[in-house]
Write a protein that holds these residues in place. Structure first.
Motif, PDB file in Angstrom:
ATOM      1  N   GLU A   1       0.819  -1.038  -0.108  1.00 23.86           N
ATOM      2  CA  GLU A   1      -0.170   0.044  -0.041  1.00 23.86           C
ATOM      3  C   GLU A   1       0.849   1.283   0.083  1.00 23.86           C
ATOM      4  O   GLU A   1       0.606   2.295  -0.748  1.00 23.86           O
ATOM      5  CB  GLU A   1      -0.900  -0.184   1.505  1.00 23.86           C
ATOM      6  CG  GLU A   1      -1.942   0.832   1.149  1.00 23.86           C
ATOM      7  CD  GLU A   1      -2.945   0.849   2.290  1.00 23.86           C
ATOM      8  OE1 GLU A   1      -3.078   1.668   3.013  1.00 23.86           O
ATOM      9  OE2 GLU A   1      -3.492  -0.203   2.304  1.00 23.86           O
TER      10      GLU A   1
ATOM     11  N   HIS B   1     -12.653   2.600   8.382  1.00 24.51           N
ATOM     12  CA  HIS B   1     -11.749   3.083   7.451  1.00 24.51           C
ATOM     13  C   HIS B   1     -10.360   3.663   7.985  1.00 24.51           C
ATOM     14  O   HIS B   1      -9.938   4.737   7.356  1.00 24.51           O
ATOM     15  CB  HIS B   1     -12.463   4.003   6.338  1.00 24.51           C
ATOM     16  CG  HIS B   1     -13.229   3.323   5.781  1.00 24.51           C
ATOM     17  ND1 HIS B   1     -13.120   2.346   4.686  1.00 24.51           N
ATOM     18  CD2 HIS B   1     -14.962   3.610   5.604  1.00 24.51           C
ATOM     19  CE1 HIS B   1     -14.459   2.186   3.964  1.00 24.51           C
ATOM     20  NE2 HIS B   1     -15.590   2.679   4.850  1.00 24.51           N
TER      21      HIS B   1
ATOM     22  N   HIS C   1      -7.054   3.243   6.049  1.00 21.63           N
ATOM     23  CA  HIS C   1      -6.927   3.974   4.671  1.00 21.63           C
ATOM     24  C   HIS C   1      -6.918   5.664   5.023  1.00 21.63           C
ATOM     25  O   HIS C   1      -6.355   6.262   4.249  1.00 21.63           O
ATOM     26  CB  HIS C   1      -8.097   3.589   4.003  1.00 21.63           C
ATOM     27  CG  HIS C   1      -8.212   2.260   3.440  1.00 21.63           C
ATOM     28  ND1 HIS C   1      -9.079   1.410   3.729  1.00 21.63           N
ATOM     29  CD2 HIS C   1      -7.362   1.610   2.596  1.00 21.63           C
ATOM     30  CE1 HIS C   1      -8.786   0.204   3.149  1.00 21.63           C
ATOM     31  NE2 HIS C   1      -7.735   0.440   2.530  1.00 21.63           N
TER      32      HIS C   1
END
Length: 153
Positions: free
Chosen positions: A1, A132, A135
């Motif tokens: 990522e 989330h 992220h």
């Protein structure tokens, strides 16, 4: 990522540098920084709205206000170079004060918006934002990277 994030930041930097290539050398770093901030602003507001992250949305709005403030400052610098006219016998030397005041008003609205939204969210946990969190941290880290890159420009 983190490799994807690094590739995205490099692409954004290449785009910003290519876009300001034909401008005067003194303004190129500042405009490249504004373009990087605008790209990050879109990412932060978009993902912040998707993930329900008040922090990302507010930071994105803050970036928008900063870009607007820098643009106003650049225009004010150009206008302040104009010579006096019959209507403006003292010239345009104080235009930058009006530009700073305008930027301060916009920042006050952002602070008011943030305060109102934070008070609304005090009542309970926002499950969407908690889901989330990883992220949101990655997007916030991209913001930090853009700011560090801006120091180098």
């Amino acid at each position: 990522e983190s490799k994807d994030l690094t590739a995205l930041l490099r692409a954004m930097l290449r785009l910003a540098v290519a876009a300001v290539g034909g401008l005067p050398p003194a303004t190129q770093p500042l405009l490249a920084y504004v373009l990087l901030n605008m790209c990050l602003m879109v990412v932060e507001i978009g993902y912040g709205a998707f993930a329900g992250s008040l922090g990302l949305v507010c930071d994105g709005v803050h970036l928008a206000i900063n870009c607007f403030g820098i643009a106003i400052s650049l225009v004010a610098l150009e206008v302040s170079k104009r010579p006096p006219t019959l209507r403006s016998s003292y010239g345009f030397d104080r235009v930058h004060v009006l530009a700073a005041f305008t930027n301060a008003i916009f920042l006050a609205f952002v602070a008011l918006f943030l305060s109102v939204e934070a008070l609304h969210r005090f009542g309970g946990e926002d499950q969407r934002a908690a889901a989330h969190a990883d992220h949101v941290s990655a997007v916030a880290s991209a913001g930090l990277a853009v700011n560090v890159a801006g120091l180098g420009l």
